[in-house]
Motif scaffolding. Structure first.
Motif, PDB file in Angstrom:
ATOM      1  N   GLU A 155       5.130  52.090  -5.644  1.00 33.20           N
ATOM      2  CA  GLU A 155       3.781  52.277  -6.381  1.00 33.20           C
ATOM      3  C   GLU A 155       2.825  52.962  -5.514  1.00 33.20           C
ATOM      4  O   GLU A 155       2.056  53.770  -5.769  1.00 33.20           O
ATOM      5  N   ASP A 156       2.741  52.233  -4.335  1.00 34.35           N
ATOM      6  CA  ASP A 156       1.555  52.678  -3.267  1.00 34.35           C
ATOM      7  C   ASP A 156       1.608  54.040  -3.207  1.00 34.35           C
ATOM      8  O   ASP A 156       0.718  54.840  -2.958  1.00 34.35           O
ATOM      9  N   PRO A 187      10.545  48.444  -1.534  1.00 36.16           N
ATOM     10  CA  PRO A 187       9.703  47.199  -2.254  1.00 36.16           C
ATOM     11  C   PRO A 187       9.242  48.001  -3.310  1.00 36.16           C
ATOM     12  O   PRO A 187       8.710  49.181  -3.046  1.00 36.16           O
ATOM     13  N   LYS A 188       9.197  47.583  -4.339  1.00 33.33           N
ATOM     14  CA  LYS A 188       8.562  48.145  -5.646  1.00 33.33           C
ATOM     15  C   LYS A 188       6.937  48.499  -5.465  1.00 33.33           C
ATOM     16  O   LYS A 188       6.547  49.348  -5.617  1.00 33.33           O
ATOM     17  N   ASN A 189       6.333  47.477  -4.569  1.00 39.33           N
ATOM     18  CA  ASN A 189       4.775  47.749  -4.421  1.00 39.33           C
ATOM     19  C   ASN A 189       4.632  48.820  -3.434  1.00 39.33           C
ATOM     20  O   ASN A 189       3.625  49.642  -3.551  1.00 39.33           O
ATOM     21  N   GLN A 190       5.696  49.183  -2.689  1.00 34.91           N
ATOM     22  CA  GLN A 190       5.352  50.344  -1.666  1.00 34.91           C
ATOM     23  C   GLN A 190       5.748  51.637  -2.275  1.00 34.91           C
ATOM     24  O   GLN A 190       5.017  52.452  -2.113  1.00 34.91           O
ATOM     25  N   HIS A 238      11.736  50.616   4.241  1.00 37.14           N
ATOM     26  CA  HIS A 238      10.333  50.265   3.941  1.00 37.14           C
ATOM     27  C   HIS A 238       9.568  51.251   4.439  1.00 37.14           C
ATOM     28  O   HIS A 238       9.955  52.154   5.172  1.00 37.14           O
ATOM     29  N   THR A 267       0.968  56.277  -6.129  1.00 31.79           N
ATOM     30  CA  THR A 267      -0.630  56.212  -6.272  1.00 31.79           C
ATOM     31  C   THR A 267      -1.354  57.375  -5.604  1.00 31.79           C
ATOM     32  O   THR A 267      -2.094  57.943  -5.735  1.00 31.79           O
TER      33      THR A 267
END
Length: 353
Positions: free
Chosen positions: A284-285, A279-282, A329, A288
């Motif tokens: 980015e996490d 997933p894109k949010n993972q 994931h 970061t």
């Protein structure tokens, strides 16, 4: 900390480590005991290590030069010659007191001297405590190419003495911490969440114990890396190529192992986003977290081409194919994934953003 006992080796922590070695030395009749150190561990670790033991025993100290650039066959030859000149035989013991380079090289030296003598790893860096000392991978580099020569052979024991972490600079601690973050990414999303909020290295015992358990459980399922053990290579395919390139490049400052692997994990997380559905949010996490803790070097086009050329030497390749470990994931890895060539440049572009 509870000891970790397997059928072929055991891992002990702090005072239990000293107790386990005292018992081992009292029970085994070694003809000679050698302690392999580098200039740093001889200065900072040898005396405290010897003073922690109750058993009286004589030993010979063998010293090598520290640094990845000395992890080679030439150094092995020097140690083999020293063992021979000091009357080492098949009933000798080699204790490796040092970081990842020393544990890798010392394990290889012991595994090949007289067709194999016992060895015990006493890791002195965070990187070696959670990675190099556990799992039985031994070996050396071939030029700047990482870990091209070696064997898988388990130590008799691994002794983790966390007080040695006090001798390390912050940069070395951060390097080892990258491997711990990797353990979260490949096995345990909740562990990843705990680790990414760690702001200092003052109370690491429980986290080190968790990382060793994660790695050890993977190794026990697949000692010779035929299947699931490959997940420990997440970030390492590109990371090792980056590490090798920076090691031989006169235009760049050398990166530590963990610094290179951190970059590799960002790049391979991007490939995971594109190929295995991370997933894109993972993604980015992951980016970061690593960029908040590790250097972000500038990659020119020529740098990238040279790094990609080095991929063909990765030891995980088979039949001319480069195999990657990717993530579906956080905590859910996939092995033996093939990557379209055009995605590598996209991954470096993402890293630059």
């Amino acid at each position: 900390m509870e000891s970790i006992i397997t059928s072929s080796y055991s891992v002990h922590f702090n005072q239990k480590a000293y107790d386990a070695l005292d018992k081992h030395l009292s029970g085994e009749k070694y003809s000679k005991i050698f302690i392999l150190v580098d200039e740093n561990t001889r200065k900072h670790c040898l005396t405290p290590f010897r003073n922690g033991l109750r058993t009286e025993f004589s030993f010979e100290v063998l010293e090598i030069e520290s640094g990845e650039e000395n992890k080679n066959i030439e150094t092995c030859v020097k140690v083999w010659n020293a063992l021979s000149e000091l009357d080492g035989d098949r009933k000798s013991l080699l204790i490796n007191l040092g970081g990842g380079v020393l544990c890798d090289l010392g394990g290889f030296v012991a595994s090949t001297f007289k067709r194999g003598i016992d060895f015990i790893n006493v890791p002195t860096t965070l990187l070696s405590m959670v990675d190099a000392s556990v799992g039985g991978k031994t070996g050396v580099d071939l030029g700047s190419l990482k870990n091209q020569i070696g064997v898988i052979n388990q130590p008799r024991k691994v002794l983790i003495l966390s007080d040695f972490l006090k001798t390390l600079e912050e940069r070395q601690l951060q390097s080892g911490f990258a491997e711990m973050l990797k353990h979260g990414l490949i096995q345990d999303a909740s562990y990843w969440d705990i680790l990414k909020s760690v702001s200092d290295f003052k109370a690491m015992d429980t986290l080190i114990h968790t990382s060793v358990i994660i790695k050890n459980n993977v190794v026990l399922q697949d000692p010779t890396e035929q299947n699931i053990r490959k997940i420990l290579n997440f970030g390492h395919t590109l990371g090792h190529a980056i590490e090798s390139y920076f090691l031989e490049s006169e235009a760049h400052e050398t990166l530590l192992h963990g610094e290179s692997i951190a970059i590799g994990m960002i790049l391979e997380a991007y490939l995971s986003f594109k190929i295995t559905g991370l997933p894109k949010n993972q993604l980015e996490d992951i980016k970061t977290v690593f960029l908040s803790k590790y250097p972000k070097p500038e990659f020119q086009k020529t740098d990238i081409e040279s790094i990609l050329t080095l991929l063909k030497f990765d030891k995980k390749n088979a039949y001319g194919t480069i195999n990657f470990v990717l993530l579906q994931h956080i905590g859910e890895p996939v092995v033996d994934v093939k990557i379209p060539d055009d995605l590598f440049h996209s991954a470096f572009s993402y890293f630059k953003e």
